[in-house]
Enzyme design. Sequence first.
Site, PDB file in Angstrom:
ATOM      1  N   HIS A 119       0.873  -1.184   0.000  1.00 34.48           N
ATOM      2  CA  HIS A 119       0.000   0.000   0.000  1.00 34.48           C
ATOM      3  C   HIS A 119       0.908   1.231   0.000  1.00 34.48           C
ATOM      4  O   HIS A 119       2.020   1.180   0.534  1.00 34.48           O
ATOM      5  CB  HIS A 119      -0.848  -0.053   1.272  1.00 34.48           C
ATOM      6  N   ASP A 195       2.521  -4.174   8.323  1.00 29.20           N
ATOM      7  CA  ASP A 195       1.334  -3.358   8.058  1.00 29.20           C
ATOM      8  C   ASP A 195       0.146  -4.298   8.222  1.00 29.20           C
ATOM      9  O   ASP A 195      -0.147  -5.112   7.351  1.00 29.20           O
ATOM     10  CB  ASP A 195       1.421  -2.802   6.631  1.00 29.20           C
ATOM     11  N   GLN A 198      -5.087  -4.776   7.176  1.00 32.13           N
ATOM     12  CA  GLN A 198      -6.095  -5.705   6.648  1.00 32.13           C
ATOM     13  C   GLN A 198      -6.121  -7.039   7.381  1.00 32.13           C
ATOM     14  O   GLN A 198      -7.022  -7.843   7.150  1.00 32.13           O
ATOM     15  CB  GLN A 198      -5.829  -5.975   5.158  1.00 32.13           C
ATOM     16  N   LYS A 221     -10.928   0.100   9.864  1.00 40.14           N
ATOM     17  CA  LYS A 221     -11.158  -1.144   9.106  1.00 40.14           C
ATOM     18  C   LYS A 221     -11.601  -2.277  10.032  1.00 40.14           C
ATOM     19  O   LYS A 221     -11.860  -3.386   9.586  1.00 40.14           O
ATOM     20  CB  LYS A 221      -9.883  -1.551   8.370  1.00 40.14           C
ATOM     21  N   CYS A 362      -4.764   2.246  -3.810  1.00 47.11           N
ATOM     22  CA  CYS A 362      -3.534   2.761  -3.180  1.00 47.11           C
ATOM     23  C   CYS A 362      -2.340   1.826  -3.369  1.00 47.11           C
ATOM     24  O   CYS A 362      -1.406   1.820  -2.554  1.00 47.11           O
ATOM     25  CB  CYS A 362      -3.746   3.050  -1.686  1.00 47.11           C
TER      26      CYS A 362
END
Lengths: 403, 312
Positions: A119, A195, A198, A221, A362
């Site tokens: 991302h 990261d 998600q 999220k 992104c």
Amino acid sequence: MLNVEKIRADFDVLNPESPAKAPVYLDSACMSLKPRQVVEAMNDYYANYPACAGRSSHKLGDKVTKKVKKARELVTEFINAKSDDEIIFTRNTTEGINLLANSLGLQKGDIVLISDKEHNSNLVPWLRLRDKIGIVVRICPTNEDGTFNLDNFSQLVSGAKLVSVVHTSNLDGVTNPAKEIIKIAHQAGALVALDAAQSIPHKKVDVRDLDVDFLAFSGHKMLGPTGTGVFYGKLELLEKLSPFLVGGDTVESTSYDSYKMLPAPEKFEAGLQDYAGIIGLGEAVKYLSQFDFKYIAEHEFKLNAYITNELQKIPKIKIIGPEDPKLRSGIVNFYIDGTDMHKFAVMLDEMAGIEIRSGRHCVHSWFENKKIYNSARVSLYLYNMMEDAETFITNLKKILEIL
Amino acid sequence: MPCIVALIVFGIMGIFSASHRALAEEAFGCVFKRITFRPCNTGFAEKIKGKILSKLLVRSAFLAKMVNRHYEILSWIFFILMVGSTIWVGRGVYNFYVYGSCNGLNESGFCAFDPSGENNKVTSVGDDSSCGITQQSEQNVTLENINLSGFPAINTGSKDTVVFVGCYACDYSRRAYPDIKKLVENKKSNYIFAHYPAKGDTMFLGEAGYCVQKEYPEKFWEFNDYLFTADKDYVLNKSNLDEILSKFGFDVKKISDCANSAETKTAVQDQTTELKKTNLYGTPTIFINGKAFVGPKPYRVYRSAINKFIFF
């Protein structure tokens, strides 16, 4: 097993007053919906105790301090961190990664290894440091189907100071083998940042089990408020980081020519915080914690499998990532060669209130590299029903008939 | 191409609707990128296409398919139609400003700015003359070869000439008269007045006017102003004429004798015959530097006709 009907009852947006129709919301990878409990917790703060935390000693201030502390504890427990001090509240994953990039003290020539489908939030901060101070950004290519290539990684990690990779990709839903990556990286002497924007909402992430050094994720999220996020770091590492944002609430004391910083997490949380957001995030963590992530994953897989199966029957549609939906979490990202997928998203919304994301999500770098213009992404979560998936497929087929 | 069409359409709709204003803003962004030679990658064109196709698809898959297949051509057609209609609208606005009618000088077709056609209404001339009849057929109304030497005139040295052909009994002449008077005062143009008895029995006023001009030329314009501005019923009542004449200090007997003389009747009749040669079909008809304006136009129309560059 998830009781989806019961879950949906908690989301006002899914239960509009007649005659409005509930949206078929399939864009949770961008933004999850918010349960009533989260909204009420935030409203409660603004309505009943809208004061400062950690500063004021009056009753209202005390209450905020306690609520923020509780939220931190909930997050600590949620990701199985060793200490509450390892939890830094941020605005989002991007801010977390920027915090790391600007606090780690990287020097010219230091190597940061990332994957080829990061991302922008885990690409641009490093490219900027490359341009600013001359670090080296090394890209680890993934396999053709988007799965992580540990062989490539093992070769490229040598000499890296930091490995910063996505845990679950927002592009294709592939979850990288974090544990193996971290193990290999540590053996090579590199620190590892994940990261987890998600992954955190969809699977159990245990930072101690992973042995990850840093981890960033967003509240929005995972059923939480927008503008909230968490940056986790091992305490001994956080102590070494030099915060890039300083000022109010980051120092123990100051004189006209000196200051004494507070320890983590305070030294990283400069200025007045988004208390309502933090309290809402705590509530979201509490809400999510009532479910076994195994069931969330199973539910998402069932819907993903149906959609994947139907899309695979349409020859011109290409799914980004592995064919097996089991490897793609709750994400089905697809495209048609030579077609701008924006109109699919618009038409699905106009025809049946089906809300999906179109564009480059992104991850422009990946699309540029693959020479794909854009894609349409369906992303599922615990409140989606099989009817949502069916409605999506039915309407998509109608559109394909005319395009 | 769809972006330009969308910009204009949503721009107009945006005047009334905030949601369309937002779309107009998006369209502007797209058009701006295109005119600065950058690709329009805002997704706006696809968004609009998607919205149109989805609306069609819920009604007819066939129609949606056809529109999708020929979308670019349809966009061009819409664009050309839009450019055409924009030019048409521009022309209408120009005509309305300069001639008082969207359709051109003395054209009486529907005009949105003058829906009731007030600016073209005349009292038609002829046996069945009546007020309020709008133009029925365009004719070649002209002053060419018309002898206006016998009609009252002022500012005779001016480069601009205004000829007012009107009837004292015609409401539209009475409406136009003050504007023409104002025009002549402001522009100091040569002004010729010609009475044309279009409606009812106004010949006696024409004859009286003829004699006032003959006997009291310095008082004629004041007398004429009165006939056009005083109460119509009073002025048109023959029995009031003497009273009117005496108001101005005229020798009533002298004017009456003059008006009843065969010479006056012949002269006035000759003037009417001369005016008929202009092919006029209604009053008022105002000639400004030879161009005929039929019906009571807004003042700006008369002013524009005299101005060198319309506005000044």
